[in-house]
Write a protein that holds these residues in place. Structure first.
Motif, PDB file in Angstrom:
ATOM      1  N   MET A  33       0.827  -1.198   0.000  1.00 26.94           N
ATOM      2  CA  MET A  33       0.000   0.000   0.000  1.00 26.94           C
ATOM      3  C   MET A  33       0.870   1.261   0.000  1.00 26.94           C
ATOM      4  SD  MET A  33      -3.134   1.106   2.513  1.00 26.94           S
ATOM      5  CE  MET A  33      -2.157   0.976   3.984  1.00 26.94           C
ATOM      6  N   SER A  34       1.968   1.241   0.727  1.00 22.09           N
ATOM      7  CA  SER A  34       2.865   2.396   0.754  1.00 22.09           C
ATOM      8  C   SER A  34       3.495   2.642  -0.613  1.00 22.09           C
ATOM      9  CB  SER A  34       3.964   2.183   1.794  1.00 22.09           C
ATOM     10  OG  SER A  34       3.406   2.071   3.078  1.00 22.09           O
ATOM     11  N   VAL A  35       3.913   1.570  -1.275  1.00 19.65           N
ATOM     12  CA  VAL A  35       4.506   1.702  -2.605  1.00 19.65           C
ATOM     13  C   VAL A  35       3.474   2.254  -3.586  1.00 19.65           C
ATOM     14  CG1 VAL A  35       5.438   0.380  -4.550  1.00 19.65           C
ATOM     15  CG2 VAL A  35       6.238  -0.069  -2.225  1.00 19.65           C
ATOM     16  N   MET A  36       2.239   1.757  -3.499  1.00 18.60           N
ATOM     17  CA  MET A  36       1.182   2.222  -4.391  1.00 18.60           C
ATOM     18  C   MET A  36       0.884   3.704  -4.162  1.00 18.60           C
ATOM     19  SD  MET A  36      -2.754   0.843  -4.659  1.00 18.60           S
ATOM     20  CE  MET A  36      -3.198   1.431  -3.032  1.00 18.60           C
ATOM     21  N   MET A  37       0.801   4.117  -2.917  1.00 17.95           N
ATOM     22  CA  MET A  37       0.506   5.529  -2.623  1.00 17.95           C
ATOM     23  C   MET A  37       1.658   6.445  -3.016  1.00 17.95           C
ATOM     24  SD  MET A  37      -1.609   5.428   0.881  1.00 17.95           S
ATOM     25  CE  MET A  37      -3.297   4.872   0.889  1.00 17.95           C
ATOM     26  N   ALA A  38       2.890   5.965  -2.860  1.00 16.54           N
ATOM     27  CA  ALA A  38       4.039   6.767  -3.283  1.00 16.54           C
ATOM     28  C   ALA A  38       4.025   6.946  -4.798  1.00 16.54           C
ATOM     29  CB  ALA A  38       5.333   6.101  -2.838  1.00 16.54           C
ATOM     30  N   CYS A  39       3.669   5.896  -5.513  1.00 17.10           N
ATOM     31  CA  CYS A  39       3.574   5.988  -6.971  1.00 17.10           C
ATOM     32  C   CYS A  39       2.485   6.974  -7.369  1.00 17.10           C
ATOM     33  CB  CYS A  39       3.298   4.608  -7.560  1.00 17.10           C
ATOM     34  SG  CYS A  39       3.193   4.593  -9.358  1.00 17.10           S
ATOM     35  N   PHE A  45      -1.598  11.255  -8.831  1.00 20.47           N
ATOM     36  CA  PHE A  45      -2.737  10.373  -8.572  1.00 20.47           C
ATOM     37  C   PHE A  45      -3.375   9.837  -9.854  1.00 20.47           C
ATOM     38  CE2 PHE A  45      -2.130  13.088  -4.925  1.00 20.47           C
ATOM     39  CZ  PHE A  45      -2.062  12.155  -3.912  1.00 20.47           C
ATOM     40  N   ASN A  46      -2.531   9.538 -10.811  1.00 24.91           N
ATOM     41  CA  ASN A  46      -2.964   8.919 -12.058  1.00 24.91           C
ATOM     42  C   ASN A  46      -2.734   7.414 -11.946  1.00 24.91           C
ATOM     43  OD1 ASN A  46      -3.650   8.285 -14.635  1.00 24.91           O
ATOM     44  ND2 ASN A  46      -2.035   9.466 -15.614  1.00 24.91           N
ATOM     45  N   MET A  48      -2.770   5.049 -14.363  1.00 27.50           N
ATOM     46  CA  MET A  48      -2.117   4.362 -15.482  1.00 27.50           C
ATOM     47  C   MET A  48      -0.634   4.048 -15.228  1.00 27.50           C
ATOM     48  SD  MET A  48      -4.474   3.637 -17.458  1.00 27.50           S
ATOM     49  CE  MET A  48      -3.668   3.110 -18.948  1.00 27.50           C
ATOM     50  N   PRO A  49       0.193   4.995 -14.762  1.00 32.35           N
ATOM     51  CA  PRO A  49       1.601   4.643 -14.537  1.00 32.35           C
ATOM     52  C   PRO A  49       1.806   3.704 -13.352  1.00 32.35           C
ATOM     53  CG  PRO A  49       1.311   7.034 -14.610  1.00 32.35           C
ATOM     54  CD  PRO A  49      -0.035   6.419 -14.592  1.00 32.35           C
ATOM     55  N   CYS A  50       0.800   3.567 -12.502  1.00 34.09           N
ATOM     56  CA  CYS A  50       0.937   2.769 -11.272  1.00 34.09           C
ATOM     57  C   CYS A  50       0.182   1.448 -11.353  1.00 34.09           C
ATOM     58  CB  CYS A  50       0.427   3.577 -10.086  1.00 34.09           C
ATOM     59  SG  CYS A  50       1.263   5.151  -9.878  1.00 34.09           S
ATOM     60  N   ALA A  51      -0.112   0.979 -12.542  1.00 31.35           N
ATOM     61  CA  ALA A  51      -0.916  -0.232 -12.707  1.00 31.35           C
ATOM     62  C   ALA A  51      -0.259  -1.439 -12.034  1.00 31.35           C
ATOM     63  CB  ALA A  51      -1.159  -0.505 -14.187  1.00 31.35           C
ATOM     64  N   GLU A  52       1.045  -1.571 -12.152  1.00 32.49           N
ATOM     65  CA  GLU A  52       1.746  -2.716 -11.554  1.00 32.49           C
ATOM     66  C   GLU A  52       1.678  -2.660 -10.023  1.00 32.49           C
ATOM     67  OE1 GLU A  52       3.819  -6.250 -11.318  1.00 32.49           O
ATOM     68  OE2 GLU A  52       2.835  -5.316 -13.032  1.00 32.49           O
ATOM     69  N   GLU A  53       1.855  -1.492  -9.433  1.00 35.14           N
ATOM     70  CA  GLU A  53       1.790  -1.344  -7.978  1.00 35.14           C
ATOM     71  C   GLU A  53       0.384  -1.622  -7.460  1.00 35.14           C
ATOM     72  OE1 GLU A  53       3.308   0.701 -10.033  1.00 35.14           O
ATOM     73  OE2 GLU A  53       5.350   0.960  -9.269  1.00 35.14           O
ATOM     74  N   ILE A  54      -0.626  -1.170  -8.204  1.00 39.79           N
ATOM     75  CA  ILE A  54      -2.013  -1.419  -7.811  1.00 39.79           C
ATOM     76  C   ILE A  54      -2.308  -2.907  -7.864  1.00 39.79           C
ATOM     77  CG2 ILE A  54      -4.419  -1.018  -8.484  1.00 39.79           C
ATOM     78  CD1 ILE A  54      -3.492   1.778  -9.457  1.00 39.79           C
ATOM     79  N   ARG A  55      -1.836  -3.582  -8.916  1.00 46.86           N
ATOM     80  CA  ARG A  55      -2.061  -5.024  -9.038  1.00 46.86           C
ATOM     81  C   ARG A  55      -1.395  -5.777  -7.902  1.00 46.86           C
ATOM     82  NH1 ARG A  55       0.486  -9.224 -10.203  1.00 46.86           N
ATOM     83  NH2 ARG A  55       2.374  -8.135 -10.836  1.00 46.86           N
ATOM     84  N   MET A  56      -0.174  -5.364  -7.550  1.00 47.48           N
ATOM     85  CA  MET A  56       0.529  -6.028  -6.445  1.00 47.48           C
ATOM     86  C   MET A  56      -0.231  -5.848  -5.129  1.00 47.48           C
ATOM     87  SD  MET A  56       4.496  -5.157  -7.416  1.00 47.48           S
ATOM     88  CE  MET A  56       5.027  -5.387  -5.749  1.00 47.48           C
ATOM     89  N   PHE A  57      -0.784  -4.660  -4.911  1.00 47.34           N
ATOM     90  CA  PHE A  57      -1.555  -4.414  -3.686  1.00 47.34           C
ATOM     91  C   PHE A  57      -2.815  -5.277  -3.658  1.00 47.34           C
ATOM     92  CE2 PHE A  57      -4.961  -1.964  -1.560  1.00 47.34           C
ATOM     93  CZ  PHE A  57      -4.486  -2.094  -0.259  1.00 47.34           C
ATOM     94  N   TYR A  58      -3.558  -5.325  -4.764  1.00 44.53           N
ATOM     95  CA  TYR A  58      -4.778  -6.145  -4.803  1.00 44.53           C
ATOM     96  C   TYR A  58      -4.461  -7.628  -4.663  1.00 44.53           C
ATOM     97  CZ  TYR A  58      -7.840  -2.239  -5.942  1.00 44.53           C
ATOM     98  OH  TYR A  58      -8.569  -1.083  -5.901  1.00 44.53           O
ATOM     99  N   ASP A  59      -3.356  -8.079  -5.223  1.00 45.05           N
ATOM    100  CA  ASP A  59      -2.947  -9.473  -5.060  1.00 45.05           C
ATOM    101  C   ASP A  59      -2.669  -9.793  -3.603  1.00 45.05           C
ATOM    102  OD1 ASP A  59      -3.218  -9.889  -7.760  1.00 45.05           O
ATOM    103  OD2 ASP A  59      -1.053  -9.843  -8.180  1.00 45.05           O
ATOM    104  N   CYS A  60      -1.996  -8.869  -2.917  1.00 47.35           N
ATOM    105  CA  CYS A  60      -1.691  -9.070  -1.506  1.00 47.35           C
ATOM    106  C   CYS A  60      -2.955  -9.115  -0.660  1.00 47.35           C
ATOM    107  CB  CYS A  60      -0.762  -7.953  -1.011  1.00 47.35           C
ATOM    108  SG  CYS A  60      -0.327  -8.097   0.728  1.00 47.35           S
ATOM    109  N   VAL A  61      -3.901  -8.221  -0.968  1.00 47.59           N
ATOM    110  CA  VAL A  61      -5.169  -8.190  -0.225  1.00 47.59           C
ATOM    111  C   VAL A  61      -5.951  -9.490  -0.448  1.00 47.59           C
ATOM    112  CG1 VAL A  61      -7.422  -7.047  -0.076  1.00 47.59           C
ATOM    113  CG2 VAL A  61      -5.345  -5.688  -0.183  1.00 47.59           C
ATOM    114  N   ALA A  62      -5.985  -9.954  -1.680  1.00 48.66           N
ATOM    115  CA  ALA A  62      -6.694 -11.210  -1.978  1.00 48.66           C
ATOM    116  C   ALA A  62      -6.049 -12.385  -1.256  1.00 48.66           C
ATOM    117  CB  ALA A  62      -6.709 -11.449  -3.485  1.00 48.66           C
TER     118      ALA A  62
END
Length: 65
Positions: A33-39, A45-46, A48-62
């Protein structure tokens, strides 16, 4: 000095305890979550450039659920 309230039974420890699940106090996915928010902050707060970080966060939550 004796207690002012009298218990209905004698005070004694039980032979067993309630069977309840211990909840973990450790928060999960904080790093992701910290990496995603930093990105987001770096990219105004776009998403598109943070798609990989968002995916990693959702994978961790799942995985945590």
């Amino acid at each position: 000095r004796p207690p002012t309230l009298r218990p209905p039974r004698t005070l004694a420890l039980a032979d067993k305890v309630a069977n309840r699940r211990e909840q973990s106090t450790e928060a999960t996915c904080i790093t992701e979550m910290s990496v995603m928010m930093a990105c987001w902050k770096q990219n105004d707060f776009n998403d598109m450039p943070c798609a990989e970080e968002i995916r990693m966060f959702y994978d961790c939550v799942a995985k945590a659920e």
